[in-house]
Design an enzyme around this catalytic site. Structure first.
Site, PDB file in Angstrom:
ATOM      1  N   LYS A  89       0.844  -1.203   0.000  1.00 33.33           N
ATOM      2  CA  LYS A  89       0.000   0.000   0.000  1.00 33.33           C
ATOM      3  C   LYS A  89       0.873   1.244   0.000  1.00 33.33           C
ATOM      4  CE  LYS A  89      -4.013  -1.740   2.597  1.00 33.33           C
ATOM      5  NZ  LYS A  89      -5.024  -1.506   1.558  1.00 33.33           N
ATOM      6  N   ARG A 140     -10.617 -11.307   1.610  1.00 33.34           N
ATOM      7  CA  ARG A 140     -11.442 -12.376   1.016  1.00 33.34           C
ATOM      8  C   ARG A 140     -10.713 -13.720   1.060  1.00 33.34           C
ATOM      9  NH1 ARG A 140     -11.712  -8.942  -4.476  1.00 33.34           N
ATOM     10  NH2 ARG A 140     -11.339  -7.321  -2.933  1.00 33.34           N
TER      11      ARG A 140
HETATM   12  N1  BES Z   1      -8.389  -3.617   4.232  1.00 29.06           N
HETATM   13  C1  BES Z   1      -8.449  -3.172   2.893  1.00 29.06           C
HETATM   14  C2  BES Z   1      -9.718  -2.362   2.606  1.00 29.06           C
HETATM   15  C3  BES Z   1      -9.731  -0.972   3.188  1.00 29.06           C
HETATM   16  C4  BES Z   1      -8.948   0.023   2.657  1.00 29.06           C
HETATM   17  C5  BES Z   1     -10.586  -0.670   4.217  1.00 29.06           C
HETATM   18  C6  BES Z   1      -8.996   1.300   3.188  1.00 29.06           C
HETATM   19  C7  BES Z   1     -10.645   0.600   4.737  1.00 29.06           C
HETATM   20  C8  BES Z   1      -9.846   1.584   4.240  1.00 29.06           C
HETATM   21  C9  BES Z   1      -8.461  -4.376   1.961  1.00 29.06           C
HETATM   22  O1  BES Z   1      -7.701  -5.443   2.373  1.00 29.06           O
HETATM   23  C10 BES Z   1      -7.898  -3.908   0.662  1.00 29.06           C
HETATM   24  O2  BES Z   1      -6.767  -3.545   0.639  1.00 29.06           O
HETATM   25  N2  BES Z   1      -8.720  -3.929  -0.375  1.00 29.06           N
HETATM   26  C11 BES Z   1      -8.287  -3.485  -1.660  1.00 29.06           C
HETATM   27  C12 BES Z   1      -8.855  -4.410  -2.686  1.00 29.06           C
HETATM   28  C13 BES Z   1      -8.283  -4.212  -4.055  1.00 29.06           C
HETATM   29  C14 BES Z   1      -6.819  -4.601  -4.060  1.00 29.06           C
HETATM   30  C15 BES Z   1      -9.056  -5.071  -5.009  1.00 29.06           C
HETATM   31  C16 BES Z   1      -8.814  -2.063  -1.853  1.00 29.06           C
HETATM   32  O3  BES Z   1      -9.909  -1.745  -1.395  1.00 29.06           O
HETATM   33  O4  BES Z   1      -8.097  -1.263  -2.421  1.00 29.06           O
HETATM   34 MN    MN Z   2      -5.686  -5.256   1.785  1.00 26.86          MN
END
Ligand code: BES
Ligand code: MN
Ligand code: ZN
Length: 531
Positions: free
Chosen positions: A316, A390
């Site tokens: 990230k 997931r």
């Molecule tokens: N935990 C995150 C989702 C999230 C991000 C929740 C910011 C709250 C605030 C999740 O694991 C994630 O990173 N999801 C990705 C999915 C994508 C890679 C398809 C996302 O939402 O960017």
């Molecule tokens: Mn994630």
């Protein structure tokens, strides 16, 4: 904070014959503050020469003109949720008044249905609690029938639980309950200590159960908030497991914590693919509350427990990455809900299941392009290691088939896309079971911990196609929350299922950064509504 009830059998402010004696009884209680409500009609009556009754007029007679005086200086307003504090003066003692203060709260024009809605009531409750806190009031006596003017009796339970929920929110300070959590020594709650809900015979039963349910719910929410707010170097998967086991000693919840070896033996290749990159071991937590009959099908909650989400090899960006300590808020809400269900001795079978690990980059970590085999047998092409929620949930969803559940609800901070869709107001709700959608929507309305349904139909499954495995773990940018839910749905065919995406509602960012305890109120209200 402590919550309790006090019943005055004959107190009835809606019956003109009993109004005066009811007030005399309430005023003679030793309390820092008596909370009473009035309507626009009561205020109109106070100002009119012709009126002979109404709660304000009657109160004025008992308080030697104090209410008239407050009105004269402009302290009383018909506007809903406006408040006024009357402070004891020496003349009150002559009439046997023992309360030190009276907080008058306006219900507004109660002839309008909007003014009697739960949303309107929630504003009144917030205004009341704000007035009670921050000063020298330590205990308050809140006369509920005066707030229930024109309401259904069964509404009282919702109102009282909501008031307790708000009082708990207002009183919450991070880490004051557990000595190990004291990182900021001076952060003490600046609020009153004891809230007593007063009622009469007619609502005694509802009131008593609502107060004990509400108090248990606040305990569950506080635990859920503490776990969310704890730093990720302390709140590890092991810590979550230990916390669950600690609750077992306290409440009789049956708790099992599986380690890496047992998770491997179960064939949870997808879950383990996420855990691989971290030096801290994964845990699989199962919590059972057996309040129902032996053979009765349980309601199962599954919570995402990523104790820190770096994104893994699909790292990230750095901004606000600290907030990814909150990626275990689904798990925290399941632990909090199980705790509350046990405390309130709920007469139902409920199971909480939590897959928990860290998502870290390392030489051992899963790469984009890796293919893993889930417990269900389906193979998954991991195209983005940041779509890890997931991957841990799908194996937990397969695991819970063994319970032959009545319903399964998973809770996860699953997608950033859900924040784009719904902001920080509603949690995303995904389900193809209309009964479950209705029940969760109703529970959301009753607790004001609301959900909004998003689609989950076949058309979106297209986006998850993989050339090399049964399914891909991402579906591209369009409808990111929906494709995440579609991915999960492939593992839930054996039971009724709903998915809650709490990415936007589980915590707050910015100056008020902190866990909200959501969706504990939603889940508790859902459980209470199940017959
Ligand atoms: N935990 C995150 C989702 C999230 C991000 C929740 C910011 C709250 C605030 C999740 O694991 C994630 O990173 N999801 C990705 C999915 C994508 C890679 C398809 C996302 O939402 O960017
Ligand atoms: Mn994630
Ligand atoms: Zn995540």
């Amino acid at each position: 904070m402590q919550f309790s009830t006090k019943i005055f059998a004959q107190a009835d402010i809606n019956n003109p014959k009993l109004l005066k004696s009811s007030l005399v009884t309430l005023l003679s209680q030793a309390s820092d503050c008596l909370v009473l409500a009035y309507s626009k009609a009561d205020l109109d009556a106070l100002g009119s020469a012709k009126s002979k009754t109404g709660i304000l007029l009657e109160l004025d007679r008992l308080l030697n003109g104090s209410v008239m005086h407050a009105n004269l200086v402009g302290d009383l307003d018909a506007l809903q949720a406006s408040t006024c504090i009357l402070r004891a003066d020496p003349s009150w003692g002559k009439s046997g008044v023992k309360v030190k203060r009276i907080l008058l709260v306006s219900l507004g024009d109660v002839s309008s249905a909007v003014a009697r809605s739960l949303t309107a009531y929630s504003k009144i409750a917030r205004a009341t609690l704000k007035q009670l806190s921050g000063g020298s009031i330590q205990n308050a006596l809140w006369f509920i029938p005066s707030f229930a003017l024109g309401h259904r009796a069964d509404f009282i339970a919702e109102e009282v639980r909501l008031a307790i929920q708000y009082a708990g929110d207002q009183a919450y300070r991070f880490g004051v309950r557990h000595p190990s959590m004291k990182f900021k020594a001076k952060d003490k709650a600046d609020t009153f200590a004891h809230l007593i809900f007063a009622g009469n015979e007619a609502c005694a039963k509802e009131l008593k159960s609502a107060v004990s349910e509400g108090a248990a719910m606040v305990e569950g929410m506080n635990l859920s908030k503490d776990l969310g707010n704890l730093p990720p170097n302390i709140c590890t998967p092991t810590y979550l497991g230990k916390t669950a086991q600690g609750l077992s000693k306290k409440t009789g919840l049956k708790v099992e914590v599986l380690g890496r070896k047992q998770i491997e033996a179960l064939g949870m290749g997808s879950f383990l693919a996420v855990a691989k990159g971290s030096d801290t071991p994964p845990q699989f937590i199962v919590m059972r509350h057996q309040g129902g009959k032996a053979g009765e099908a349980p309601i199962v909650f599954v919570g995402k427990g990523i104790t820190f989400d770096t994104g893994g090899i699909s790292l990230k960006p750095g901004e606000a990455m600290d907030e990814m300590k909150y990626d275990m808020c689904g798990a925290a809400s399941v632990i909090g809900t199980m705790y509350a269900a046990a405390l309130m001795k709920l007469k139902k079978n409920v199971i909480g299941v939590i897959p928990t690990c860290e998502n870290m980059p390392s030489g051992q970590a899963t790469r984009p392009g890796d293919i893993v085999k889930s417990m269900s047998g389906q193979t998954i092409e991991v195209l983005n290691t940041d779509a890890e929620g997931r991957l841990i949930l799908c194996d937990a969803l397969t695991y819970v088939e063994r319970f032959k559940p009545k319903a399964v609800i998973d809770v996860a901070t699953l997608t950033g896309a859900c924040i784009i869709a719904l902001g920080h107001v509603h949690s995303g709700l995904f389900s193809e079971d209309e009964g479950l959608v209705q029940a969760l929507t109703n529970a959301g309305h009753a607790s004001l911990d609301t959900v909004w349904r998003l689609p989950l139909d076949a058309a979106y499954h297209e986006q998850l196609k993989s050339n090399f495995a049964d399914v891909a773990n991402i579906g591209g940018r369009p409808a990111g929350s929906v494709t995440a839910a579609c991915f999960l749905s492939r593992f839930t065919e054996k039971y009724k299922w709903a998915h809650l995406d709490v990415a936007g509602t589980a915590w707050k960012s910015g100056a008020a950064k902190g866990a909200t305890g959501r969706p504990v109120p939603l889940l508790i209200n859902y459980l209470l509504e199940q017959k």
